[in-house]
Design a protein around this motif. Structure first.
Motif, PDB file in Angstrom:
ATOM      1  N   GLU A   1       0.895  -1.134   0.115  1.00  0.00           N
ATOM      2  CA  GLU A   1      -0.036  -0.045  -0.259  1.00  0.00           C
ATOM      3  C   GLU A   1       1.023   1.343   0.033  1.00  0.00           C
ATOM      4  O   GLU A   1       0.292   2.401  -0.399  1.00  0.00           O
ATOM      5  CB  GLU A   1      -0.859  -0.011   1.272  1.00  0.00           C
ATOM      6  N   LEU A   2       2.056   1.318   0.380  1.00  0.00           N
ATOM      7  CA  LEU A   2       2.853   2.451   0.384  1.00  0.00           C
ATOM      8  C   LEU A   2       3.941   2.471  -0.377  1.00  0.00           C
ATOM      9  O   LEU A   2       5.213   3.081  -0.479  1.00  0.00           O
ATOM     10  CB  LEU A   2       3.771   2.440   2.042  1.00  0.00           C
TER      11      LEU A   2
ATOM     12  N   ARG B   1      -2.278  -8.024  -0.182  1.00  0.00           N
ATOM     13  CA  ARG B   1      -1.936  -6.686   0.149  1.00  0.00           C
ATOM     14  C   ARG B   1      -1.000  -6.648   1.485  1.00  0.00           C
ATOM     15  O   ARG B   1      -1.334  -7.365   2.214  1.00  0.00           O
ATOM     16  CB  ARG B   1      -3.200  -5.873   0.445  1.00  0.00           C
ATOM     17  N   VAL B   2      -0.090  -5.817   1.155  1.00  0.00           N
ATOM     18  CA  VAL B   2       1.079  -5.762   2.391  1.00  0.00           C
ATOM     19  C   VAL B   2       0.981  -4.265   2.885  1.00  0.00           C
ATOM     20  O   VAL B   2       1.109  -3.462   1.962  1.00  0.00           O
ATOM     21  CB  VAL B   2       2.252  -6.133   1.904  1.00  0.00           C
ATOM     22  N   THR B   3       0.809  -4.137   3.944  1.00  0.00           N
ATOM     23  CA  THR B   3       0.821  -2.794   4.658  1.00  0.00           C
ATOM     24  C   THR B   3       1.987  -2.352   5.430  1.00  0.00           C
ATOM     25  O   THR B   3       2.664  -3.352   6.072  1.00  0.00           O
ATOM     26  CB  THR B   3      -0.389  -2.409   5.609  1.00  0.00           C
ATOM     27  N   GLY B   4       2.422  -1.295   5.433  1.00  0.00           N
ATOM     28  CA  GLY B   4       3.477  -0.867   6.240  1.00  0.00           C
ATOM     29  C   GLY B   4       4.994  -0.832   5.722  1.00  0.00           C
ATOM     30  O   GLY B   4       5.771  -0.290   6.296  1.00  0.00           O
ATOM     31  N   ILE B   5       5.112  -1.041   4.493  1.00  0.00           N
ATOM     32  CA  ILE B   5       6.471  -1.221   3.733  1.00  0.00           C
ATOM     33  C   ILE B   5       6.329  -0.679   2.441  1.00  0.00           C
ATOM     34  O   ILE B   5       4.993  -0.590   1.942  1.00  0.00           O
ATOM     35  CB  ILE B   5       6.978  -2.580   3.867  1.00  0.00           C
ATOM     36  N   GLY B   6       7.444  -0.533   1.818  1.00  0.00           N
ATOM     37  CA  GLY B   6       7.304   0.149   0.407  1.00  0.00           C
ATOM     38  C   GLY B   6       8.003  -0.871  -0.533  1.00  0.00           C
ATOM     39  O   GLY B   6       7.973  -1.924  -0.354  1.00  0.00           O
TER      40      GLY B   6
END
Length: 322
Positions: free
Chosen positions: A256-257, A280-285
């Motif tokens: 997401e980022l 979906r993976v959150t918190g990383i780029g």
């Protein structure tokens, strides 16, 4: 002589007008944290980058007895069942979904894994992921390098096809799994979807790959292969063409980022003919996807399950289910 009036009797000066507050960018704590992690990953990768400049030394071929045993165990593992397709318009509202049904594949029967890096990178980016895949001796891996001077995704996909044949010959397995980061995932998808690679690839895992093309492509006017990653390019349009009967399972991890994928949903596989799950993976780029331990564990879980279903899998650290 007339004296001036005292200061206290002077009228007060008018107060200056209040200027409107200018709108400014508001950075969320998650984005700040992800950016800091991206910089840390980049710094670490610059240190390990020289380790991956030379091609990997091929492993020795498996003995014939080992091949026969692997084939027998693979036959008892059970056939794969078709997976549900998770389209990107539904993905943002879904939790982290991984294919987790079915019994894990026996170590000797598991297909070898081919690792393919992104643009201007090399095989050193997969140090963490490779360790996660081989920690218990479950898998044979092959990390491939392609030249940063490669000018065409189609040519890189044809080269990948030749390397897959070499891996099959060395290991005695009919099919392989592929994990590709960024451009590497797009090269692998072209091989699978347009060059008949679905006969050779069981599962294709992509990490931050611009399946629909990205609006952010640094140096797009300078490097032909980067121009091919932009939305609407001939290569991206080819991948939208029908692909009936494609036998490869797709699992796409999108962050997401991710500031390289614009919009972020472009890293999802959206094709009616493909058997795909978008995670979906959150918190990383973008840079953290191939090196974060939680993502590596999730990729390993995907590759160790012969059948596809969906379940909530907790991810700790910089990534989380949301």
């Amino acid at each position: 002589m007339k004296l001036p009036p005292p200061l206290s009797s002077l009228p007060p000066l008018p107060s200056p007008p209040r200027l409107p507050r200018l709108p400014g960018p508001r950075l969320s704590s998650a984005l700040v944290g992800a950016t800091a992690l991206e910089l840390a990953v980049l710094a670490g990768h610059l240190i390990t980058y020289p380790l991956g400049l030379t091609p990997e030394r091929p492993e020795s071929p498996e003995p014939r007895e080992s091949r026969a045993g692997s084939a027998g165990r693979a036959g008892r593992a059970g056939p794969e069942s078709p997976a549900r397709t998770d389209h990107p318009e539904n993905a943002p509202s879904r939790p982290l979904a991984l294919p987790v049904t079915g019994d894990p594949i026996a170590p000797a029967a598991a297909p070898p894994v081919v690792l393919l890096h992104g643009f201007i990178d090399n095989r050193s980016v997969f140090l963490v992921l490779r360790r996660a895949l081989t920690r218990h001796g479950h898998r044979r891996t092959a990390s491939l390098n392609y030249s940063p001077l490669t000018r065409d995704i189609r040519a890189a996909a044809a080269l990948l096809g030749r390397q897959v044949e070499a891996v099959r010959a060395r290991t005695g397995h009919d099919r392989v799994d592929i994990v590709g980061h960024s451009l590497g995932g797009l090269i692998a998808r072209y091989y699978v979807q347009r060059l008949g690679g679905d006969r050779r690839v069981r599962t294709l895992v992509t990490l931050g790959t611009p399946h629909g093309g990205t609006a952010v492509a640094p140096g797009a006017g300078l490097h032909p292969i980067v121009r091919q990653m932009r939305g609407g390019s001939p290569v991206i349009e080819e991948l939208r063409l029908p692909a009936p009967g494609c036998r490869t399972r797709f699992v796409s991890f999108w962050a997401e980022l991710d500031q390289v994928m614009v919009p972020v949903e472009t890293a999802c596989v959206d094709h009616p003919d493909l058997d795909a799950v978008n995670v979906r993976v959150t918190g990383i780029g973008h840079l953290a996807l191939p090196v974060h331990p939680a993502v590596a564990a999730a990729v390993r879980e995907v590759l160790e399950t012969p059948e596809t279903g969906e379940a909530d899998v907790p991810v700790t650290g910089a990534t989380s289910a949301a």
